[in-house]
Design a protein around this motif. Sequence first.
Motif, PDB file in Angstrom:
ATOM      1  N   GLN A 273      28.150  13.796  -1.117  1.00 25.29           N
ATOM      2  CA  GLN A 273      28.871  13.663   0.148  1.00 25.29           C
ATOM      3  C   GLN A 273      28.067  12.742   1.063  1.00 25.29           C
ATOM      4  O   GLN A 273      27.557  13.160   2.104  1.00 25.29           O
ATOM      5  N   ASN A 274      27.969  11.482   0.636  1.00 24.20           N
ATOM      6  CA  ASN A 274      27.188  10.500   1.371  1.00 24.20           C
ATOM      7  C   ASN A 274      28.020   9.674   2.341  1.00 24.20           C
ATOM      8  O   ASN A 274      27.540   8.682   2.887  1.00 24.20           O
ATOM      9  N   GLY A 275      29.270  10.040   2.515  1.00 23.77           N
ATOM     10  CA  GLY A 275      30.126   9.315   3.439  1.00 23.77           C
ATOM     11  C   GLY A 275      29.805   9.674   4.879  1.00 23.77           C
ATOM     12  O   GLY A 275      28.838  10.378   5.186  1.00 23.77           O
ATOM     13  N   TYR A 276      30.651   9.193   5.779  1.00 20.38           N
ATOM     14  CA  TYR A 276      30.454   9.493   7.197  1.00 20.38           C
ATOM     15  C   TYR A 276      30.565  10.991   7.471  1.00 20.38           C
ATOM     16  O   TYR A 276      29.861  11.527   8.321  1.00 20.38           O
ATOM     17  N   PHE A 277      31.449  11.660   6.734  1.00 22.34           N
ATOM     18  CA  PHE A 277      31.729  13.064   6.997  1.00 22.34           C
ATOM     19  C   PHE A 277      31.843  13.823   5.676  1.00 22.34           C
ATOM     20  O   PHE A 277      32.020  13.221   4.615  1.00 22.34           O
ATOM     21  N   PRO A 278      31.745  15.156   5.713  1.00 20.51           N
ATOM     22  CA  PRO A 278      31.931  15.949   4.485  1.00 20.51           C
ATOM     23  C   PRO A 278      33.326  15.770   3.916  1.00 20.51           C
ATOM     24  O   PRO A 278      34.255  15.319   4.602  1.00 20.51           O
ATOM     25  N   VAL A 279      33.490  16.144   2.654  1.00 22.43           N
ATOM     26  CA  VAL A 279      34.788  16.029   1.983  1.00 22.43           C
ATOM     27  C   VAL A 279      35.632  17.224   2.396  1.00 22.43           C
ATOM     28  O   VAL A 279      35.641  18.268   1.738  1.00 22.43           O
ATOM     29  N   ILE A 280      36.353  17.051   3.506  1.00 20.15           N
ATOM     30  CA  ILE A 280      37.180  18.138   4.043  1.00 20.15           C
ATOM     31  C   ILE A 280      38.597  17.672   4.366  1.00 20.15           C
ATOM     32  O   ILE A 280      39.402  18.445   4.882  1.00 20.15           O
ATOM     33  N   GLY A 281      38.919  16.404   4.070  1.00 20.05           N
ATOM     34  CA  GLY A 281      40.250  15.901   4.405  1.00 20.05           C
ATOM     35  C   GLY A 281      40.301  15.456   5.844  1.00 20.05           C
ATOM     36  O   GLY A 281      39.422  14.726   6.323  1.00 20.05           O
TER      37      GLY A 281
END
Length: 490
Positions: free
Chosen positions: A279-287
């Motif tokens: 989860q290296n994106g801007y935000f967690p994988v939550i939709g």
Amino acid sequence: MRYKWAVIFTSILCLLLPTQVHAANTFESNYTYDYWGNAKRSLPAFELVNTLDAEDTGKIKIGSVNDVFVSKDRIFLVDTTESRIDIFGTDMKFVTSIKVVRNETGRIVVDELTGKQLMLNKPEGVFFSEADQELYIADTESERIIVLDGATYAFKRSIGKPQNMVGSTQFKPSKIIVDKDGLISVVVQGSYEGIIEINRDGSFARYFGLNKPKVNVTDFFWKSLATNQQKQKMKKTFAPSFNNLTFDSEGLIYATTFDPSAQNMVFRFNSKGENVLMQNGYFPVIGDLHSRGLTANKSQFVDIAVSDSGVYALLDKNKGRIFLYNFEGDLMNVFNSAGNLKGNVKDPTAIAWFGDNLIVADKEFGCVYIFQPTAFGQSALDAEKQYFNGKWEEAGKDFEETLKLNANYDIAYTGVGRKYLMQDKFDDAMYYFKLGNSRGYYSKAFSEYRNLLIQHHFIWFVIPFILLAAGLFYSEYRYNRRNGYKQADL
């Protein structure tokens, strides 16, 4: 006094409002989020090209589509309402359907337990094993797994609840996958003990994967003060259940849950059952981001599909949206929505990759939609494929092409920056990482740029120290010499 309290209350409400009403800062479809969490319109990554429904099956009625599986040459649809498996070729033409189970001679198989004809009873999941050329059906209502020959669809065996199975989970298989060694992983709706693993011979192996619940601070505080008798009367906290699962190209299991009490919504389990989802994106994988605190608006992932290049698509049951992430956890695109227009969904149930296309099933409409990548989507997918396979140069070129189609695509700026980083062009890499708001990669490029700058201009960093040392030495020399003359005069 009332006026003052109203002003104070309104001020507090305005301070808290952005975290709650920010849900309006989204679009119906085709958007993504920037570094600051603002929803930004985007080109669609996929577009509707075809539909599979009752018209494509001839006289067979489709009651609902609850699961989809795509093999190398076939598409399998699970119709729970009609208790049937419908099979299509990759050309979208109807092949056959399975409701009554037959043996290799074509005769109907008799169930050994009931003495009646062996028929599917509200199945909810299907999986085709390429390694064993077998078709696995989660016959949910009959609490069993039926295994058929992959070519003739003749009955091979039936797997019921393992005799050595422990725990309190009721064996009603809903979703099912099988690895190359024949190990069966089963999701049972409502189970808090994890994913059930069954050996090839039908014996119970273990419960797999831990889904941690959120910590309720208030309950934790009161339980810490309660006596043993009081704790027994308090409501127990159970681990949230999983609702779907699939494999990636490395054989690791991806799973989803839409239980609001879960800490995470998406999982990638290693062999130990640990969640190793990147989860290296801007935000967690939550939709959707701006639905925090608003349970009714939160994304509820009903299914997940993972491509060979690690790009995974999450199907949101709540709003019918499809969230596209790369294997590092960057949000690539959000498209589609709930509604009555062609391509929209009412009750989405399943999603699967079909080459570079996506297949989305809708239970209420009783149909399947096929989405193909747009020019922007195909360029983004090609770039992710190259990057996933370690081809930095080719990935950078594809990301540059993607930027020509969508200049607001932050992932592409980071991709181009990685290309320059591997070429040791650190100043160019820093430029693109800054445009892509990739602070981690920017720090790496800046560190290398600084080291290179010091190496190339090392003499200019040394000269001031040499001059300073020479000045100190000369000053000391002058001082000692002057003191020497004074002593000689005395």
